[in-house]
Design an enzyme around this catalytic site. Structure first.
Site, mmCIF file in Angstrom:
data_model
loop_
_atom_site.group_PDB
_atom_site.id
_atom_site.type_symbol
_atom_site.label_atom_id
_atom_site.label_comp_id
_atom_site.label_asym_id
_atom_site.label_seq_id
_atom_site.Cartn_x
_atom_site.Cartn_y
_atom_site.Cartn_z
ATOM 1 N N ASN C 158 0.800 -1.226 0.000
ATOM 2 C CA ASN C 158 0.000 0.000 0.000
ATOM 3 C C ASN C 158 0.827 1.267 0.000
ATOM 4 O O ASN C 158 0.356 2.316 -0.419
ATOM 5 C CB ASN C 158 -0.950 0.017 1.199
ATOM 6 C CG ASN C 158 -0.258 -0.327 2.501
ATOM 7 O OD1 ASN C 158 0.377 -1.367 2.628
ATOM 8 N ND2 ASN C 158 -0.356 0.558 3.473
ATOM 9 N N GLN C 186 -5.044 -3.806 -1.808
ATOM 10 C CA GLN C 186 -4.639 -2.831 -2.818
ATOM 11 C C GLN C 186 -4.615 -3.442 -4.225
ATOM 12 O O GLN C 186 -4.435 -2.720 -5.207
ATOM 13 C CB GLN C 186 -3.237 -2.279 -2.512
ATOM 14 C CG GLN C 186 -3.143 -1.472 -1.236
ATOM 15 C CD GLN C 186 -3.814 -0.101 -1.345
ATOM 16 O OE1 GLN C 186 -4.119 0.383 -2.442
ATOM 17 N NE2 GLN C 186 -4.066 0.525 -0.198
ATOM 18 N N ALA C 207 -13.660 -3.129 0.180
ATOM 19 C CA ALA C 207 -14.439 -2.417 -0.842
ATOM 20 C C ALA C 207 -13.940 -0.988 -1.058
ATOM 21 O O ALA C 207 -13.923 -0.491 -2.181
ATOM 22 C CB ALA C 207 -15.921 -2.393 -0.461
ATOM 23 N N THR C 246 -25.158 -9.521 11.978
ATOM 24 C CA THR C 246 -26.133 -9.216 10.944
ATOM 25 C C THR C 246 -25.428 -8.665 9.711
ATOM 26 O O THR C 246 -24.626 -7.740 9.811
ATOM 27 C CB THR C 246 -27.151 -8.181 11.461
ATOM 28 O OG1 THR C 246 -27.799 -8.724 12.603
ATOM 29 C CG2 THR C 246 -28.184 -7.843 10.396
ATOM 30 N N CYS C 331 -2.742 5.054 8.185
ATOM 31 C CA CYS C 331 -2.758 4.728 9.600
ATOM 32 C C CYS C 331 -1.568 5.299 10.331
ATOM 33 O O CYS C 331 -1.649 5.647 11.483
ATOM 34 C CB CYS C 331 -2.766 3.231 9.788
ATOM 35 S SG CYS C 331 -4.151 2.482 8.949
HETATM 36 C C1 LIG Z 1 -2.632 -3.526 2.051
HETATM 37 C C2 LIG Z 1 -3.743 -3.191 2.980
HETATM 38 N N1 LIG Z 1 -4.217 -4.114 3.824
HETATM 39 C C3 LIG Z 1 -5.217 -3.863 4.672
HETATM 40 C C4 LIG Z 1 -5.817 -2.632 4.730
HETATM 41 C C5 LIG Z 1 -6.923 -2.409 5.692
HETATM 42 O O1 LIG Z 1 -8.149 -2.441 5.034
HETATM 43 P P1 LIG Z 1 -9.468 -1.779 5.629
HETATM 44 O O2 LIG Z 1 -9.294 -0.309 5.502
HETATM 45 O O3 LIG Z 1 -10.552 -2.305 4.751
HETATM 46 O O4 LIG Z 1 -9.613 -2.222 7.033
HETATM 47 C C6 LIG Z 1 -5.355 -1.618 3.877
HETATM 48 C C7 LIG Z 1 -5.890 -0.253 3.914
HETATM 49 O O5 LIG Z 1 -6.071 0.380 4.934
HETATM 50 C C8 LIG Z 1 -4.309 -1.905 2.985
HETATM 51 O O6 LIG Z 1 -3.834 -0.977 2.150
HETATM 52 C C1 LIG Z 2 -30.019 -8.319 21.950
HETATM 53 C C2 LIG Z 2 -29.186 -8.369 20.716
HETATM 54 N N1 LIG Z 2 -27.851 -8.423 20.835
HETATM 55 C C3 LIG Z 2 -27.052 -8.451 19.761
HETATM 56 C C4 LIG Z 2 -27.561 -8.434 18.482
HETATM 57 C C5 LIG Z 2 -26.610 -8.476 17.327
HETATM 58 O O1 LIG Z 2 -26.489 -7.200 16.788
HETATM 59 P P1 LIG Z 2 -25.960 -6.927 15.288
HETATM 60 O O2 LIG Z 2 -27.074 -7.347 14.420
HETATM 61 O O3 LIG Z 2 -25.722 -5.473 15.255
HETATM 62 O O4 LIG Z 2 -24.739 -7.728 15.094
HETATM 63 C C6 LIG Z 2 -28.947 -8.406 18.311
HETATM 64 C C7 LIG Z 2 -29.582 -8.439 16.982
HETATM 65 O O5 LIG Z 2 -29.278 -9.217 16.099
HETATM 66 C C8 LIG Z 2 -29.772 -8.360 19.459
HETATM 67 O O6 LIG Z 2 -31.104 -8.317 19.341
#
Ligand SMILES: Cc1ncc(COP(=O)(O)O)c(C=O)c1O
Ligand SMILES: Cc1ncc(COP(=O)(O)O)c(C=O)c1O
Lengths: 153, 391, 391, 153
Positions: C158, C186, C207, C246, C331
């Protein structure tokens, strides 16, 4: 509860309000032969206690969340003239009950002895993970046929 | 009306809520091409602007629960928050000889985390709730041992809506020096939370249960006294070293906006939802042999859980394709196993299986509630008439 | 022109990219109020529709890298993917006696994860790259021991854009039965990736490095032969039990759309970016005493990293408020420490500190590149004239 | 490099093209007194070697990424008539050099002996984490004054 129960039957005389039409949506993707019998549940119910020539059969347990009860009314020649089923269980179990009741009409006990779970699965397109519903159908029918023979002897 | 053209009546707000339009409006500026697209960790103008948006949202989330902005750590949701809180606290302290107290009716992600910790030597007590789903502060205190490092108890149960007595339990645990984690995924905006008064140490939040976006959540980590955690996702040291990974400003801003709306409207909305929930329960009364699951005296406003005698659960669900409701929690409904929460309350398998969780929300209307009640009554009657167990 | 009214020239696409308008358009239907807002784990119509959207995106992501949809596990980003791959593989296998081979120029989240594993008894070899930033397959093979459980090597660095010889290394590791993880955050869309031909076992994706949303990523987990992982976030058992929580369909659909665009346009875009990168390098040539960091013969199309003799890094960055560029990775730029990557290449502290990473992207234009080059030349000259070290 | 160097001075005669005006944006939030001197860098440079009466002072090391070099031209009464600085380092170090050069004008060595790092920090609003830049200013000036005294003896 009386014999007809006002239940929807396969000639689909149930009221066509929004809600019941909505029930036609097979959101969970059941096989069509299962789904139609689950929705229409033709011949669901039981005979009035006074009906002559009725033999019953039963299989399944509440703990397994599947209970099927069949009733067939036989004529003097040993042929089925009318049939009913009741089922507690998933849509496939209900469909199995409805299918056997329908299929039995006009058949003799000999005609029916050969019905196997695999036939039920094929006819209703029941998948592997619901094979137990077909087995329950086979078991309930066998129970009924045994009772019929007991009655004869 | 054909159902294909009409979406079902959505009564599954406890599984997830739609994005509030105002939340989406807050998110969009961070998503359009000339928007604030920089990495908030970047040291340049666009990065600083993204960072400012993140910090504003942090303050909004903190405000709803009576916390300071610096006590909010962003995560990907309450599942991750619960993992971070429980594993993080235990790992920081050292796992050997540690004991955790929780309940059998916690969300799967808490139970699964605890089971994982058991494989690493932690002892866990899973308290059995009373028949109404309540674990009392006294039960918790009785379960403490000198080794107890952490208590984890949800504020509001997601399946039955039972509201635990967190306000009464928290000071008792503080006095005894035991760390207290609360899963408040279902509670935020539905019950009043003021952590400036209630000495909870760690609290999990999720945006998508509160009209914010899915995929973003937060963990409250108290600063005074400081709750210390070992990070569970290692990396660049974001979020005070507790949670690495590039922050997602559009998601974070969405959570902030959602919580800000809850702060303004939550109390009035809770009243309205409780009335809808009660209306639904009333509308089901024409059916005999119903069982309401949970404690009607300590119930969150949005959840109504009912078991229907004499019908089988899968057929019940299949009969209601025009209602989006849940049986058990979203996570367990795919497997179609009877809800472990209802079984922990003492419901037998059949009743546990033949239960529906209705959960109402911001867009629920009285007309929807009435239609849903009528539909359920009709279908339960139909299935009971088919049933071999009902006379 | 006043700078307040004009956003800076954005040359930090390696830190994060703006959402492509087409990606936003794909996401919006899942975010509007009457959209697909259900929890994709819910067993009802709306849940099934959300699930279908998720699965379509899974296929899009898989297609870009020559994988099967079932080999894609959703995460919150490449940071989490890297954590899950490395810790998950090691924990599944059992940590004791395990050995890991990686490089000194990995992303912080890989290095930090490895350091964490070291505290739990894993031995880690951090390979030193050559002066151009390349770790060769031969170096890796030489570092293997009978205990080596995993090799983790990034596809594209990166900071300096160096492209590792993953295609050559992967079969060597497969022959030897060593699991191979590749951080491709990257690389996706910038270099050709075909995992149906290259026997990588685990590969991390993000993404937001590819015009998709921040806060969503994926881990490729090979099915044949099956790469097995211990989950790092426990819960309801989503994502084949490897990652609970989720799912966020709007985010996932965004990643799918972004990767689908990359598949169609990535190759042409890479050519265009390489030309812009080369134009920038040419534009800087009026300055003496420049050092290009990385391997010009094995360079990703979007990154140009340059060290400027005789100027101090912080002043250099402060002099360029109208350029959004990075020094080191996003970072590490907050701490303003000299880049550990450049130091691993043998750059001394002063040169490592006085370096800029320019990264071009979809919206970069020749006019921007020319303006940026002029601006950098002007400011480097100015600082050199002020400098006490420059004669 | 000659004395004037064409550098921007505090009467801001640098060309007002887009790019240099843009440089006025203090994106990193440096204290205003630091920022202005960093941008304008008044009196940056050094005297031509032939300039009479010039004394130099120096502090800092490249390894610490801070080097400050001061030059002052004294008249026969021991007062500064002109001054220059050069700095390699962060914006605060550059501002410290510019500030001392400016401030020295017209002062005698006695006037300047009291200048402390804390004065520099106050005048330039230098925060705690940049205190070392002010110290370097103090050191460079002390070095210059020492050399001035050495020259006299
Ligand atoms: C080579 C590389 N690995 C990992 C990451 C971390 O990815 P993310 O930002 O999706 O957590 C990045 C960028 O921050 C990166 O450039
Ligand atoms: C009481 C409770 N704790 C944790 C979760 C998990 O949360 P998340 O969907 O944000 O991962 C849920 C819902 O799925 C929930 O109802």
């Amino acid at each position: 509860m009386n014999e007809s129960m006002g239940l929807p039957t396969h000639d689909a005389d149930h009221d066509r309000d929004d809600a019941s039409e909505a029930a036609l949506l097979n959101a969970f993707g059941y096989p069509e032969p299962v789904w139609q019998r689950f929705v229409d549940a033709p011949r669901a119910g039981r005979f009035d206690a006074s009906t002559p020539g009725v033999v019953s059969g039963r299989a399944g347990t509440p703990a397994a969340r599947s209970v099927l009860s069949l009733q067939m009314q036989f004529d003097e020649h040993g042929r089925v003239v009318d049939a009913r089923f009741r089922a507690y269980g998933c849509p496939s179990s209900i469909a199995v009950g409805a299918w056997i009741a329908e299929w039995s009409l006009g058949r003799s006990t000999d005609d029916m002895t050969g019905l196997s779970a695999s036939t039920l699965r094929r006819e209703l397109e029941i998948p592997e993970d619901r094979a137990h519903c077909a087995l329950m159908g086979e078991d309930a029918l066998r129970d009924l046929l045994n009772r019929y023979r007991e009655k004869l002897t | 009306m054909t159902t294909a053209a009409h979406p079902p009546i959505y009564l599954d707000y406890a599984a997830s809520t739609p994005l509030d339009r105002r939340v989406l409006d807050a998110m969009l500026p961070l998503m359009v091409e000339d928007g604030l697209h920089a990495n908030p960790a970047s040291s340049h103008g666009p990065g600083f602007r993204a960072r400012a948006a993140v910090e504003k949202a942090r303050a909004q989330v903190a405000a709803l629960i009576g916390a300071e902005p610096g006590e909010i750590i962003w995560t990907s949701g309450a599942t991750e928050s619960n993992n971070l809180a429980i594993k993080g606290a235990l790992e920081f302290r050292g796992l050997t000889q540690a004991h955790v107290v929780t309940s059998r009716t916690e969300h799967k992600c808490v139970l699964d985390t605890c089971r994982h910790l058991e494989t690493r030597g932690v002892r866990v007590t899973y308290l059995k709730p009373g028949a109404l789903g309540l674990v009392t502060p006294e039960q918790v205190i009785d379960a403490l041992t000198p080794d107890t490092a952490l208590v984890s108890l949800m504020w509001v149960n997601n399946e039955i809506g039972t509201v635990h007595e967190i306000e009464r339990l928290a000071p008792l645990l503080r006095e005894r020096g035991v760390l207290f984690h609360v899963d408040a995924a279902q509670a935020a905006g539905r019950v009043a939370i003021d952590l400036s008064q209630v000495p909870v140490d760690l609290m999990s939040l999720s945006a998508h249960k509160a009209y914010g976006p899915k995929g973003i959540g937060a963990l409250f980590v108290r600063r005074r006294p400081r709750a210390r955690l070992a990070p569970q996702i290692h990396g660049g040291g974001h979020e005070q070293g507790m949670r690495s990974g590039t922050l997602a400003p559009h998601q974070i801003v969405g959570m902030g906006a959602a919580f800000e709306i809850l702060q303004r409207e939550g109390a009035a909305e809770a009243q309205r939802l409780a009335a809808l929930r009660d209306r639904l329960w009333a509308g089901l009364q024409s059916l005999p042999q119903l069982h309401r699951n949970g404690d009607p005296m300590r119930s969150a406003p949005h959840v109504l859980n009912v078991s229907f005698e004499g019908v089988e659960g899968e057929s019940l669900r299949a009969s209601l394709p025009d209602l989006a409701v849940s049986s058990g929690s979203a996570c367990s409904s795919a497997t179609q196993e009877p809800s472990y929460v209802l079984r922990a309350l003492g419901r037998d398998d059949e009743l546990a299986n033949a239960s529906l969780r209705f959960s109402v929300g911001r867009r629920s209307t009285e007309a929807e509630i009435d239609a849903a009640a009528a539909r359920v009554c009709q279908q339960v009657r139909r299935l009971r008439e088919i049933s071999a167990l009902w006379d």
